[in-house]
Write an enzyme that holds these catalytic residues in place. Structure first.
Site, PDB file in Angstrom:
ATOM      1  CG  HIS A  77     -28.935  21.744  72.391  1.00 29.06           C
ATOM      2  ND1 HIS A  77     -29.099  20.387  72.517  1.00 29.06           N
ATOM      3  CD2 HIS A  77     -27.997  21.908  71.423  1.00 29.06           C
ATOM      4  CE1 HIS A  77     -28.311  19.759  71.665  1.00 29.06           C
ATOM      5  NE2 HIS A  77     -27.627  20.662  70.981  1.00 29.06           N
ATOM      6  CG  ASP A  79     -32.912  19.498  72.924  1.00 31.42           C
ATOM      7  OD1 ASP A  79     -32.085  20.404  73.131  1.00 31.42           O
ATOM      8  OD2 ASP A  79     -33.460  19.315  71.818  1.00 31.42           O
ATOM      9  CG  ASP A 109     -25.457  17.423  69.382  1.00 26.12           C
ATOM     10  OD1 ASP A 109     -25.512  18.593  69.776  1.00 26.12           O
ATOM     11  OD2 ASP A 109     -26.182  16.974  68.470  1.00 26.12           O
ATOM     12  CD  GLU A 141     -29.727  22.364  68.448  1.00 23.19           C
ATOM     13  OE1 GLU A 141     -29.076  22.765  67.475  1.00 23.19           O
ATOM     14  OE2 GLU A 141     -29.861  21.149  68.726  1.00 23.19           O
ATOM     15  CD  GLU A 142     -30.192  17.769  68.650  1.00 21.95           C
ATOM     16  OE1 GLU A 142     -30.363  17.910  67.426  1.00 21.95           O
ATOM     17  OE2 GLU A 142     -29.068  17.614  69.151  1.00 21.95           O
ATOM     18  CD  GLU A 166     -24.922  22.471  68.898  1.00 16.34           C
ATOM     19  OE1 GLU A 166     -24.509  21.294  68.923  1.00 16.34           O
ATOM     20  OE2 GLU A 166     -26.125  22.768  68.975  1.00 16.34           O
ATOM     21  CG  HIS A 353     -27.658  13.860  65.583  1.00 19.16           C
ATOM     22  ND1 HIS A 353     -28.453  14.613  64.733  1.00 19.16           N
ATOM     23  CD2 HIS A 353     -27.446  14.650  66.671  1.00 19.16           C
ATOM     24  CE1 HIS A 353     -28.703  15.786  65.285  1.00 19.16           C
ATOM     25  NE2 HIS A 353     -28.097  15.841  66.468  1.00 19.16           N
TER      26      HIS A 353
END
Length: 382
Positions: A77, A79, A109, A141-142, A166, A353
């Site tokens: 992803h 984003d 990530d 995706e997030e 990932e 994150h």
């Protein structure tokens, strides 16, 4: 023909593509997609950039090189989650190299997977390709996983195998939990707090609902188990509660948001139906209106066989047995297209994150080597 790995990291990190339900924070990912599209075009891929049907400000990328059927997909992803810059010690949107790490939002990530994919693709002689080599980059995706959901609807890409990059610390992940995000809304009747019978207190009703949910949580824990996960049972987390306005008014509105982490083979809709049955009698007893609903489409659980070719290859290459991970990914959407799918990438989810997100530099070369070998195995002449 393409920039260095470091320069690609820098370009991707410095191009913001935050995905967030709050439209004041949410950003387009198209500039990131265009960077990847240009590099893949330079490598001779046939590239398609497709805006989402649900949001033309977001886009997916699909790139393919080589003829025939089968082959391999590298997927990820484009984003990132939002970040609070005041909590960072480095610029989240500027690549910082120090202490043997690349720091920056998305390094782990998972924008950092793409430079390694591109470097691996660049190392392959196109004349060796006997089956297609594909790269997919998605949006959102997030949040909603809208990008991967639209790929599944399109029925593309198709291949023998897909690697979702990932952060797994280069340990192949063959299974992960699903995620159901739910909301309970209670509507009561306001009134003066001096007379409780003058209204219907939504917060009192919510107390009963929460008690039922906690009972349900213990039932899930006793009923289901899967030793592939560190937390072997499904979880139900009470996340946030909003209710009332002033202390001397009967509370007329309360809202609770919570999530359920589902084990493979669990059905989210059956759980939601069960919760609705459990709170129905509370509504009849109190007179409050209670609504249970999903706040976004469920992310399905994912599981593939530990004896599959891709799982065994990655286990042998890394000397790590396959394992389960607790976080959700786009893997089930690629698996639904008929591919053996494994979640596998550099970096640790412990850095994802988080402020000062990073990826260790000593992970980059081993990852690229494995990706190159996968291309030879699935797409190239022996």
């Amino acid at each position: 023909m393409i920039p260095s790995t470091t320069d690609m990291f820098r370009a991707l990190v410095s191009t913001p593509s935050v995905s967030c339900p709050d439209q004041q924070i949410d950003q387009s990912n198209i500039e990131v997609i265009n960077l990847l599209a240009n590099w893949l075009d330079d490598l001779g891929f046939d590239v398609v950039v497709k805006p989402l049907e649900s949001n033309p400000q977001k886009a997916n990328l699909l790139a393919r090189k080589g003829g025939g059927e089968g082959g391999l997909v590298f997927a990820g992803h484009s984003d990132t989650v939002p970040c609070l810059e005041s909590q960072w010690h480095v610029d989240p949107f500027g690549l910082t190299e120090q202490d043997g790490r690349f720091y920056g939002l998305g390094t782990c990530d998972m924008k950092g997977f793409f430079p390694l994919v591109l470097a691996a693709c660049a190392a392959i002689d196109d004349r060796q390709l006997q089956k297609p080599l594909c790269v997919a980059a998605t949006s959102d995706e997030e949040t909603s996983m809208a990008g991967a959901r639209e790929l599944e609807t399109l029925g593309f890409p198709k291949a023998d195998a897909a690697v979702i990059g990932e952060p797994t610390n280069l340990v192949p992940a063959y299974t992960h939990k699903g995620i159901a995000l739910l909301r309970v809304t209670i509507t009561g009747v306001a009134g003066h707090s001096s007379d409780p019978d003058a209204g219907v207190n939504a917060l009192d009703t919510m107390h009963q609902v929460i008690s039922r949910l906690m009972e349900f949580r213990m039932e899930l824990r006793s009923k289901y188990a899967n030793d592939a996960f560190a937390v072997q049972y499904p979880t139900l987390n009470l996340g946030c509660l909003h209710a009332g306005d002033v202390p001397n008014r009967i509370c007329a509105h309360a809202e609770l948001q919570f999530d359920i982490r589902l084990l493979p083979k669990m059905n989210a809709q059956l759980l939601i139906d069960d919760i609705q049955r459990r709170v129905h009698d509370i509504s009849a007893q109190t007179g409050a209106e209670i609504q249970v609903e999903s706040t976004c489409p469920t992310i399905p659980p994912f599981e593939t066989s530990t004896t599959g070719e891709l799982v065994r290859y990655l286990s042998n290459a890394t000397k790590h047995a396959p394992r389960g991970v607790a976080f959700g990914t786009e893997a089930p959407f690629y698996q639904a297209l008929g591919m053996e799918t494994v979640v596998f990438g550099p970096g640790s989810v412990n850095q994802a994150h988080q402020p000062d997100e990073y990826i260790s530099l000593d992970r980059l070369k081993p990852t690229q080597d494995i990706l190159e070998n996968l291309i030879h195995t699935y797409c190239a002449t022996p």
